[in-house]
Design an enzyme around this catalytic site. Structure first.
Site: not given
Ligand SMILES: NC(=O)c1ccc[n+]([C@@H]2O[C@H](COP(=O)([O-])OP(=O)(O)OC[C@H]3O[C@@H](n4cnc5c(N)ncnc54)[C@H](OP(=O)(O)O)[C@@H]3O)[C@@H](O)[C@H]2O)c1
Length: 268
Positions: A39, A62, A120, A136, A160, A164
């Site tokens: 990916k 990871d 850190k 967050s 979660y 956060k």
């Molecule tokens: N979307 C929202 O409305 C929203 C709201 C509040 C906060 N957030 C925060 O925004 C951030 C991005 O979220 P998103 O909505 O864009 O979610 P997403 O589309 O699921 O993307 C998450 C990213 O984190 C990576 N990831 C997940 N688990 C991992 C692991 N074990 N090791 C390394 N990388 C990992 C994923 O990799 P893969 O591509 O391989 O899955 C992807 O690149 C997150 O911290 C989320 O909590 C999002």
């Protein structure tokens, strides 16, 4: 603006991918992190065709595995003497297996502990002029320090929300411990933005993902965030705002910081 060097975790999907595009189009050097080699390669290939001239590097780790977090910090340190911005964007809500090899909840590891350790370890590169942007959420719940140290399996939203709030708490602690910088800010990028996490978690398409990418780019680069260290930016409100009350309660923050350090002693 001079080109910056920016490490962006979770750059393979969702808000991270949209942020990577914007930063590259502005000509910055973006260190793209992903956890899946295929990916990550696809994203690197796709983004390398963008106009704007930004330089791309890629890093595989990871973040549910602290040995990988350590290796990521080492790989970045070997290649770079300094880093302008670290965006701790990678995050997880639902996972097929929610307990890590060390018996910890994956939400605490990926969303709270991994970014803490990575930050850190990269502090020498960030120096006093760097910025750390921590993802967050509007979902914030009081942290159960026993659950963070590994306990009974947790409900997805409970784990979660606690993870956060915990990242808001360590952001403030790190900001207070480093008054000369780097700038450390926690950001809710906006709720229910159209990502894989939101589709899987809530079964809805969601709002424009660029709402989240825009605020991360501003937090990383704009003057309005220059003095934001220790603060929380709520992009649902479009302004700096108080987080959950525990997020500014220094006694509770001290308790969570002790718990974080105790867990890390066992797993790093
Ligand atoms: N979307 C929202 O409305 C929203 C709201 C509040 C906060 N957030 C925060 O925004 C951030 C991005 O979220 P998103 O909505 O864009 O979610 P997403 O589309 O699921 O993307 C998450 C990213 O984190 C990576 N990831 C997940 N688990 C991992 C692991 N074990 N090791 C390394 N990388 C990992 C994923 O990799 P893969 O591509 O391989 O899955 C992807 O690149 C997150 O911290 C989320 O909590 C999002």
């Amino acid at each position: 603006m001079t080109a910056k060097t920016i490490l962006l975790t979770g750059a393979t999907d969702g808000i991270g991918l949209a942020t990577a595009k914007m930063l590259l189009e502005q000509g910055h050097t973006v260190l793209l992190h992903g956890r899946n080699a295929a990916k990550l390669d696809t994203v690197v290939n796709d983004l390398s065709t963008l106009s704007g001239g930004g330089h791309i590097e890629s890093y595989l780790a990871d973040l549910s595995n602290m040995a990988d977090v350590e290796a990521l910090a080492k790989a970045v340190t070997e290649k770079h003497k300094s880093l302008d911005v670290l965006i701790n964007n990678a995050g997880v809500l639902k996972a097929p297996e929610t307990t890590t090899a060390e018996g910890l909840d994956i939400r605490f590891v990926v969303n709270t502990l991994a970014p803490y350790w990575l930050t850190k370890r990269l502090m020498p590169l960030l120096g006093t002029r760097g910025r750390v942007v921590n993802l967050s959420s509007a979902a914030q719940a009081p942290v159960d320090v026993k659950a963070m140290a590994g306990g009974a399996p947790m409900d997805d939203m409970a784990a979660y929300s606690q993870s956060k709030l915990a990242i808001i708490m360590w952001s403030r602690a790190m900001a207070l411990a480093n008054p000369n910088g780097p700038m450390v800010v926690a950001v809710n990028p906006g709720s229910l933005l159209a990502s894989k996490m939101v589709k899987e978690g809530f079964g809805i398409a969601g709002n424009d993902i660029n709402i989240g990418a825009d605020i991360l780019v501003r937090a990383a680069l704009s003057d309005e965030f220059a003095a934001a260290s220790g603060k929380y930016f709520d992009n649902d409100a479009g302004q700096f705002a108080p987080p959950h009350p525990d997020g500014i309660n220094d006694a509770k923050i001290a308790e969570v910081m002790s718990a974080i350090d105790a867990v890390l002693v066992d797993i790093v």
